[in-house]
Scaffold this motif. Structure first.
Motif, short mmCIF file in Angstrom:
data_model
loop_
_atom_site.label_atom_id
_atom_site.label_comp_id
_atom_site.label_asym_id
_atom_site.label_seq_id
_atom_site.Cartn_x
_atom_site.Cartn_y
_atom_site.Cartn_z
N ALA A 1 0.82 -1.15 -0.05
CA ALA A 1 0.13 0.06 0.07
C ALA A 1 0.91 1.20 -0.07
CB ALA A 1 -0.78 0.03 1.17
N LEU A 2 1.89 1.30 -1.03
CA LEU A 2 2.64 2.47 -1.07
C LEU A 2 2.03 3.54 -2.20
CD1 LEU A 2 6.12 0.71 -0.99
CD2 LEU A 2 4.93 2.01 0.71
N GLN A 3 1.50 2.86 -3.31
CA GLN A 3 0.92 3.59 -4.27
C GLN A 3 0.32 2.72 -5.17
OE1 GLN A 3 2.05 3.79 -8.06
NE2 GLN A 3 0.05 5.00 -8.00
N GLY A 4 -0.67 2.68 -5.88
CA GLY A 4 -1.53 2.14 -6.87
C GLY A 4 -2.80 1.73 -6.44
N ASN A 5 -3.49 0.73 -7.15
CA ASN A 5 -5.01 0.45 -7.00
C ASN A 5 -5.23 -0.55 -5.94
OD1 ASN A 5 -7.60 0.86 -7.44
ND2 ASN A 5 -7.44 -0.35 -9.27
N VAL A 6 -4.78 -0.17 -4.47
CA VAL A 6 -4.93 -0.89 -3.49
C VAL A 6 -6.48 -1.50 -3.19
CG1 VAL A 6 -4.35 -1.18 -0.81
CG2 VAL A 6 -3.04 -0.02 -2.48
N PRO A 7 -7.35 -0.52 -3.22
CA PRO A 7 -8.66 -0.73 -3.05
C PRO A 7 -9.43 -1.91 -4.00
CG PRO A 7 -8.38 1.61 -3.08
CD PRO A 7 -7.04 1.00 -3.53
N ALA A 8 -8.97 -1.86 -5.06
CA ALA A 8 -9.54 -2.98 -6.17
C ALA A 8 -9.09 -4.40 -5.80
CB ALA A 8 -9.22 -2.55 -7.53
N HIS A 9 -7.87 -4.33 -5.36
CA HIS A 9 -7.52 -5.74 -4.50
C HIS A 9 -8.31 -6.08 -3.47
CE1 HIS A 9 -4.48 -7.31 -7.71
NE2 HIS A 9 -4.19 -6.10 -7.68
N ALA A 10 -8.35 -5.29 -2.58
CA ALA A 10 -8.90 -5.42 -1.30
C ALA A 10 -10.61 -5.83 -1.58
CB ALA A 10 -9.02 -4.10 -0.51
N ARG A 11 -11.17 -5.19 -2.50
CA ARG A 11 -12.44 -5.62 -2.74
C ARG A 11 -12.48 -7.11 -3.35
NH1 ARG A 11 -13.10 -0.21 -4.86
NH2 ARG A 11 -12.46 -0.80 -6.84
N MET A 12 -11.52 -7.55 -4.20
CA MET A 12 -11.44 -8.72 -4.57
C MET A 12 -11.37 -9.81 -3.67
SD MET A 12 -11.96 -9.82 -7.67
CE MET A 12 -11.58 -9.00 -9.16
N LEU A 13 -10.40 -9.44 -2.59
CA LEU A 13 -10.46 -10.34 -1.53
C LEU A 13 -11.62 -10.61 -0.47
CD1 LEU A 13 -6.62 -9.29 -0.57
CD2 LEU A 13 -7.28 -11.54 -1.53
N ALA A 14 -12.01 -9.39 -0.50
CA ALA A 14 -13.10 -9.19 0.23
C ALA A 14 -14.49 -10.28 -0.23
CB ALA A 14 -14.05 -7.88 0.63
N ARG A 15 -14.68 -10.09 -1.65
CA ARG A 15 -15.61 -10.98 -2.09
C ARG A 15 -15.25 -12.41 -1.77
NH1 ARG A 15 -15.97 -9.05 -8.08
NH2 ARG A 15 -16.57 -6.96 -7.07
N LEU A 16 -13.81 -12.78 -1.99
CA LEU A 16 -13.51 -14.09 -1.90
C LEU A 16 -13.47 -14.63 -0.25
CD1 LEU A 16 -10.84 -14.14 -4.52
CD2 LEU A 16 -13.05 -15.44 -4.58
N GLY A 17 -13.80 -13.44 0.50
CA GLY A 17 -13.98 -13.86 1.92
C GLY A 17 -12.47 -13.86 2.79
N ARG A 18 -11.53 -13.32 2.06
CA ARG A 18 -10.17 -13.42 2.81
C ARG A 18 -10.04 -11.98 3.32
NH1 ARG A 18 -6.83 -17.79 1.81
NH2 ARG A 18 -5.34 -16.80 3.13
N PRO A 19 -9.54 -11.85 4.54
CA PRO A 19 -9.20 -10.65 5.16
C PRO A 19 -7.87 -10.04 4.38
CG PRO A 19 -8.66 -12.33 6.46
CD PRO A 19 -9.51 -12.91 5.45
#
Lengths: 194, 301
Positions: free
Chosen positions: A18-36
């Protein structure tokens, strides 16, 4: 961007650089898969995570911030035991040769990169992947790199004959952005390797 | 042309535009006026550069009509760096935007820093394959620009002032108005769309999601690492720095410091470290003394 990082005990959480870049999109993908998910800002953040995602962003910026935060060697050490997923800029950083002195390679995937292979934003495109594990996936290529695949790399997906997703051991790199859109297959595949 | 805004926002071409905006998150976009400055910006860690002939502080000083930059300048900057290159066109000047698209800039800023070409209409941005960023001072203005096809919103702030007060005002206003929308019941949204002067579908989107359908960055008045950290903590996902870098006494060091501040915006120890020993920031303007006619944020609607 600051919201919704659930605190997690144990080692099931996945880190996202989380230094720069599209962090939220990966976080959303993991949330969808139930991974913290947990943000990684510094070497100490690499403790107690099961894997690390290097997101899309600007590889020149990310390379400098990795070095400025002593994260380059820390990630190389982390990758000996845990899996990495790199998308677009993340793939460039994971390579053994970025083809550009402005971006230092971490050397986790034995591949040579051509940055901005297709051109500028005007040449960005969305395409349906042809062969391999992710056939049919709608993949966004945004100022995307190209990579040369040779052993020990395994090609997971191609587009117009070029490899666009590769695996080496438990590390996966994509020239496109599997974090954009609704298709969770790339993240699922990588999490299974972990 | 489809009248259905939701389907347009989900179409492939808009996904690509918004996708590039999302890749800039957490970064700093720097104004540069030549290839040498562009290389300094890239080496300092900029995620993109804005190619223009004069920085906003000089446009403000010089007066007269400010227009799109010379294509030769833009191309020399494109050749100098590997990061995305943005360029500005005048509000409503779609012919300038067509030229910038032909030059294959990566992002077009329909900017109040240049002299507006049309006081009634902004550019119909759906006509372009290159993404647009537009300035906004409140939520209604942000949603009108997205309704016209903008893929990225930034606060207007007060460009070339070195004073963060207007960017803070705009950010706080946009976020307060978004939070208010999430509290309303569906039957109140059409009425709110009317008072905001915003497309109803986008008002519904914000009421449901609590955020804009495109990234929201900050611009206008950032001069120090602390300024960058402030707007990031107020919800800006990335930072544009105009005059603040190359009008300062130590551009390379200040640029690198602002890049680190944008990343570690919520870590005061890092902010103290990067702020340490920087030479003079740009002088800056006290905006209370600035007449309305000289306020760039009042351009556009």
């Amino acid at each position: 961007m600051r919201s919704a990082w659930p605190s997690v005990a144990g080692n099931s959480a996945i880190g996202i650089l989380a230094l720069q870049g599209n962090v939220p999109a990966h976080a959303r993908m993991l949330a969808r898969l139930g991974r913290p998910a947990r943000p990684v800002h510094r070497p100490a953040d690499l403790e107690d995570i099961a894997g690390l995602i290097l997101p899309g962003g600007e590889s020149t910026t990310l390379s400098q911030l990795l070095q400025g935060n002593d994260l380059d060697q820390a990630i190389i050490d982390f990758a000996r035991h845990r899996p990495l997923l790199g998308t677009c800029a993340g793939l460039i950083l994971m390579s053994s040769d970025t083809g550009d002195a402005r971006v230092a390679p971490l050397g986790l995937l034995e591949t040579q990169i051509t940055r901005n292979h297709y051109g500028r934003q005007r040449e960005s495109f969305i395409a349906t992947l042809e062969g391999g594990s992710f056939a049919g996936l709608r993949a966004a290529f945004i100022r995307a790199p190209a990579l040369r695949a040779r052993a020990p790399l395994e090609v997971l997906a191609t587009h117009r004959g070029l490899p666009v997703a590769v695996r080496q051991g438990r590390h996966v790199g994509c020239a496109f952005h599997p974090e954009l859109g609704q298709d969770t297959r790339v993240h699922e595949y990588w999490l299974d390797l972990a | 042309m489809s009248w259905n805004l939701a389907s347009r926002l989900e179409a492939d071409d808009f996904q690509l535009k918004r996708g590039l905006a999302e890749m800039l998150r957490g970064g700093v976009i720097m104004d540069v006026t030549d290839a040498g400055q562009a290389r300094i910006a890239e080496a300092a860690g900029a995620v993109a550069v804005m190619a223009l002939e004069r920085i906003p502080a000089d446009i403000r000083r010089d007066g007269g009509v400010a227009r799109m930059s010379d294509p030769a300048l833009i191309q020399s900057i494109q050749q100098a760096v590997s990061i995305p290159v943005m360029a500005k066109c005048r509000i409503g000047h779609f012919a300038e935007a067509q030229i910038l698209q032909a030059l294959a800039v990566d992002f077009i800023d329909e900017s109040e820093v240049l002299t507006p070409a049309d006081e009634e209409h902004h550019i119909h941005k759906w006509d372009f394959s290159i993404p647009f960023v537009c300035g906004a001072t409140d939520l209604g203005e942000a949603l009108r620009r997205i309704g016209e096809g903008a893929a990225l919103i930034r606060t207007k702030g007060e460009a070339g002032s070195g004073n963060i007060v207007e960017a803070v005002r705009h950010l706080r206003r946009i976020h307060t108005q978004m939070r208010e929308l999430t509290q309303l019941d569906p039957g109140q949204l059409m009425s709110r769309a009317k008072t905001l002067g915003a497309p109803y579908e986008l008002v519904c989107y914000v009421a449901e999601q609590g955020e804009l359908p495109v990234p929201n960055f900050s611009a206008g008045g950032v001069a120090t690492p602390a300024d960058a950290a402030l707007v990031r903590q107020l919800g800006a996902e990335a930072v544009f720095v105009g005059s603040g870098i190359f009008r300062s006494e130590d551009p390379a060091e200040r640029a690198a410091a602002i890049v680190r501040a944008a990343t570690h915006f919520d870590d005061p120890a890092v902010l103290a470290e990067v702020s340490h020993g920087l030479k003079g920031a740009m002088p800056g303007l006290e905006l209370g003394e600035l007449p309305d006619a000289q306020r760039l944020a009042k351009r556009g609607w």
